[in-house]
Design a protein around this motif. Structure first.
Motif, mmCIF file in Angstrom:
data_model
loop_
_atom_site.group_PDB
_atom_site.id
_atom_site.type_symbol
_atom_site.label_atom_id
_atom_site.label_comp_id
_atom_site.label_asym_id
_atom_site.label_seq_id
_atom_site.Cartn_x
_atom_site.Cartn_y
_atom_site.Cartn_z
ATOM 1 N N MET A 2 0.837 -1.169 0.000
ATOM 2 C CA MET A 2 0.000 0.000 0.000
ATOM 3 C C MET A 2 0.879 1.228 0.000
ATOM 4 S SD MET A 2 -1.290 0.539 3.921
ATOM 5 C CE MET A 2 -1.373 2.270 3.663
ATOM 6 N N GLU A 3 0.314 2.388 -0.375
ATOM 7 C CA GLU A 3 1.065 3.634 -0.323
ATOM 8 C C GLU A 3 1.425 3.931 1.128
ATOM 9 O OE1 GLU A 3 -0.943 5.962 -4.075
ATOM 10 O OE2 GLU A 3 -1.801 6.214 -2.083
ATOM 11 N N SER A 4 2.696 4.200 1.356
ATOM 12 C CA SER A 4 3.179 4.383 2.715
ATOM 13 C C SER A 4 2.577 5.618 3.381
ATOM 14 C CB SER A 4 4.698 4.520 2.714
ATOM 15 O OG SER A 4 5.148 4.823 4.014
ATOM 16 N N PRO A 5 2.100 5.454 4.626
ATOM 17 C CA PRO A 5 1.606 6.609 5.365
ATOM 18 C C PRO A 5 2.749 7.459 5.896
ATOM 19 C CG PRO A 5 1.455 4.657 6.730
ATOM 20 C CD PRO A 5 1.929 4.210 5.365
ATOM 21 N N TYR A 6 3.970 6.980 5.752
ATOM 22 C CA TYR A 6 5.137 7.679 6.291
ATOM 23 C C TYR A 6 5.866 8.523 5.256
ATOM 24 C CZ TYR A 6 4.165 4.021 9.645
ATOM 25 O OH TYR A 6 3.532 3.170 10.508
ATOM 26 N N GLN A 7 5.481 8.434 3.991
ATOM 27 C CA GLN A 7 6.152 9.210 2.944
ATOM 28 C C GLN A 7 5.854 10.693 3.131
ATOM 29 O OE1 GLN A 7 5.132 8.161 -1.086
ATOM 30 N NE2 GLN A 7 6.357 9.792 -1.941
ATOM 31 N N GLU A 8 6.895 11.474 3.064
ATOM 32 C CA GLU A 8 6.734 12.931 3.136
ATOM 33 C C GLU A 8 7.559 13.564 2.043
ATOM 34 O OE1 GLU A 8 7.459 14.583 6.947
ATOM 35 O OE2 GLU A 8 6.134 13.180 7.946
ATOM 36 N N PRO A 9 7.046 14.525 1.364
ATOM 37 C CA PRO A 9 5.623 14.874 1.371
ATOM 38 C C PRO A 9 4.828 13.894 0.515
ATOM 39 C CG PRO A 9 6.754 16.248 -0.213
ATOM 40 C CD PRO A 9 7.815 15.366 0.453
ATOM 41 N N CYS A 10 3.539 13.883 0.709
ATOM 42 C CA CYS A 10 2.649 13.097 -0.145
ATOM 43 C C CYS A 10 1.340 13.864 -0.274
ATOM 44 C CB CYS A 10 2.448 11.683 0.380
ATOM 45 S SG CYS A 10 1.298 11.527 1.741
ATOM 46 N N PRO A 11 0.622 13.654 -1.362
ATOM 47 C CA PRO A 11 -0.585 14.438 -1.608
ATOM 48 C C PRO A 11 -1.786 14.046 -0.741
ATOM 49 C CG PRO A 11 -0.258 12.887 -3.383
ATOM 50 C CD PRO A 11 0.955 12.789 -2.483
ATOM 51 N N THR A 12 -1.796 12.824 -0.177
ATOM 52 C CA THR A 12 -2.977 12.348 0.554
ATOM 53 C C THR A 12 -2.588 11.697 1.886
ATOM 54 O OG1 THR A 12 -2.843 10.262 -0.634
ATOM 55 C CG2 THR A 12 -4.317 11.960 -1.557
ATOM 56 N N PRO A 13 -1.929 12.407 2.782
ATOM 57 C CA PRO A 13 -1.438 11.769 4.015
ATOM 58 C C PRO A 13 -2.551 11.208 4.902
ATOM 59 C CG PRO A 13 -1.187 14.148 4.148
ATOM 60 C CD PRO A 13 -1.600 13.828 2.743
ATOM 61 N N GLU A 14 -3.669 11.916 5.045
ATOM 62 C CA GLU A 14 -4.750 11.417 5.905
ATOM 63 C C GLU A 14 -5.387 10.157 5.332
ATOM 64 O OE1 GLU A 14 -5.346 12.336 8.989
ATOM 65 O OE2 GLU A 14 -3.634 13.673 8.712
ATOM 66 N N GLN A 15 -5.569 10.119 4.025
ATOM 67 C CA GLN A 15 -6.130 8.927 3.386
ATOM 68 C C GLN A 15 -5.205 7.730 3.597
ATOM 69 O OE1 GLN A 15 -5.990 8.731 -0.930
ATOM 70 N NE2 GLN A 15 -8.049 7.850 -0.955
ATOM 71 N N ARG A 16 -3.917 7.946 3.448
ATOM 72 C CA ARG A 16 -2.959 6.852 3.643
ATOM 73 C C ARG A 16 -2.983 6.352 5.083
ATOM 74 N NH1 ARG A 16 2.509 8.043 0.235
ATOM 75 N NH2 ARG A 16 1.553 8.608 -1.732
ATOM 76 N N LYS A 17 -3.066 7.264 6.041
ATOM 77 C CA LYS A 17 -3.100 6.861 7.450
ATOM 78 C C LYS A 17 -4.368 6.069 7.755
ATOM 79 C CE LYS A 17 -0.291 10.699 8.966
ATOM 80 N NZ LYS A 17 -0.308 12.058 9.541
ATOM 81 N N ARG A 18 -5.499 6.492 7.216
ATOM 82 C CA ARG A 18 -6.748 5.753 7.421
ATOM 83 C C ARG A 18 -6.661 4.355 6.819
ATOM 84 N NH1 ARG A 18 -9.029 10.622 5.791
ATOM 85 N NH2 ARG A 18 -9.689 9.680 3.836
ATOM 86 N N ARG A 19 -6.098 4.266 5.613
ATOM 87 C CA ARG A 19 -5.972 2.956 4.957
ATOM 88 C C ARG A 19 -5.036 2.051 5.757
ATOM 89 N NH1 ARG A 19 -4.395 4.392 -0.022
ATOM 90 N NH2 ARG A 19 -6.538 4.574 -0.701
ATOM 91 N N HIS A 20 -3.918 2.594 6.210
ATOM 92 C CA HIS A 20 -2.951 1.839 6.999
ATOM 93 C C HIS A 20 -3.626 1.303 8.268
ATOM 94 C CE1 HIS A 20 0.730 1.465 9.603
ATOM 95 N NE2 HIS A 20 1.104 0.795 8.525
ATOM 96 N N ASN A 21 -4.369 2.162 8.963
ATOM 97 C CA ASN A 21 -5.074 1.742 10.178
ATOM 98 C C ASN A 21 -6.136 0.698 9.882
ATOM 99 O OD1 ASN A 21 -3.582 3.254 12.013
ATOM 100 N ND2 ASN A 21 -4.829 5.075 11.658
ATOM 101 N N PHE A 22 -6.800 0.807 8.734
ATOM 102 C CA PHE A 22 -7.776 -0.197 8.318
ATOM 103 C C PHE A 22 -7.110 -1.570 8.224
ATOM 104 C CE2 PHE A 22 -9.415 -2.782 4.848
ATOM 105 C CZ PHE A 22 -10.737 -2.976 5.246
ATOM 106 N N TYR A 23 -5.976 -1.625 7.545
ATOM 107 C CA TYR A 23 -5.273 -2.910 7.411
ATOM 108 C C TYR A 23 -4.828 -3.439 8.775
ATOM 109 C CZ TYR A 23 -5.213 -2.791 2.326
ATOM 110 O OH TYR A 23 -5.581 -2.796 1.013
ATOM 111 N N LEU A 24 -4.309 -2.573 9.632
ATOM 112 C CA LEU A 24 -3.882 -3.000 10.962
ATOM 113 C C LEU A 24 -5.061 -3.550 11.768
ATOM 114 C CD1 LEU A 24 -1.438 -0.095 11.902
ATOM 115 C CD2 LEU A 24 -0.822 -2.425 11.182
ATOM 116 N N ARG A 25 -6.202 -2.891 11.718
ATOM 117 C CA ARG A 25 -7.398 -3.358 12.434
ATOM 118 C C ARG A 25 -7.887 -4.711 11.925
ATOM 119 N NH1 ARG A 25 -9.150 1.805 11.425
ATOM 120 N NH2 ARG A 25 -10.670 1.063 9.908
#
Length: 77
Positions: A1-24
């Motif tokens: 998946m697109e890394s939630p840790y990449q900086e800068p990135c155009p969609t950081p909140e979306q990536r964090k939500r997706r990352h948390n979805f997979y973790l859950r």
């Protein structure tokens, strides 16, 4: 998946939500990252064990001949 840790990135909140979805849902972050076309990807996995960059390289080396057109000649062998 697109890394939630990449900086800068155009969609950081979306990536964090997706990352948390997979973790859950039982996935684990392997801390293996690859970049393609300026996008850093993180490898997620389920189940026990570890996944290393060498595992990634071993798995993708077999698939590369199907993924990239410059390896078309290898597919016809």
């Amino acid at each position: 998946m697109e890394s939630p840790y990449q900086e800068p990135c155009p969609t950081p909140e979306q990536r964090k939500r997706r990352h948390n979805f997979y973790l859950r849902n039982g996935f684990r972050d392997t801390n293996v990252y690859r970049s393609y076309g300026g996008i850093t990807m993180t490898v997620m996995m389920m189940g026990p064990g570890t996944f290393t960059l060498q595992d990634w390289n071993d798995n993708t080396s077999v698939l590369k001949k199907f993924w990239w057109p410059e390896n078309l000649e290898e597919r016809n062998d």
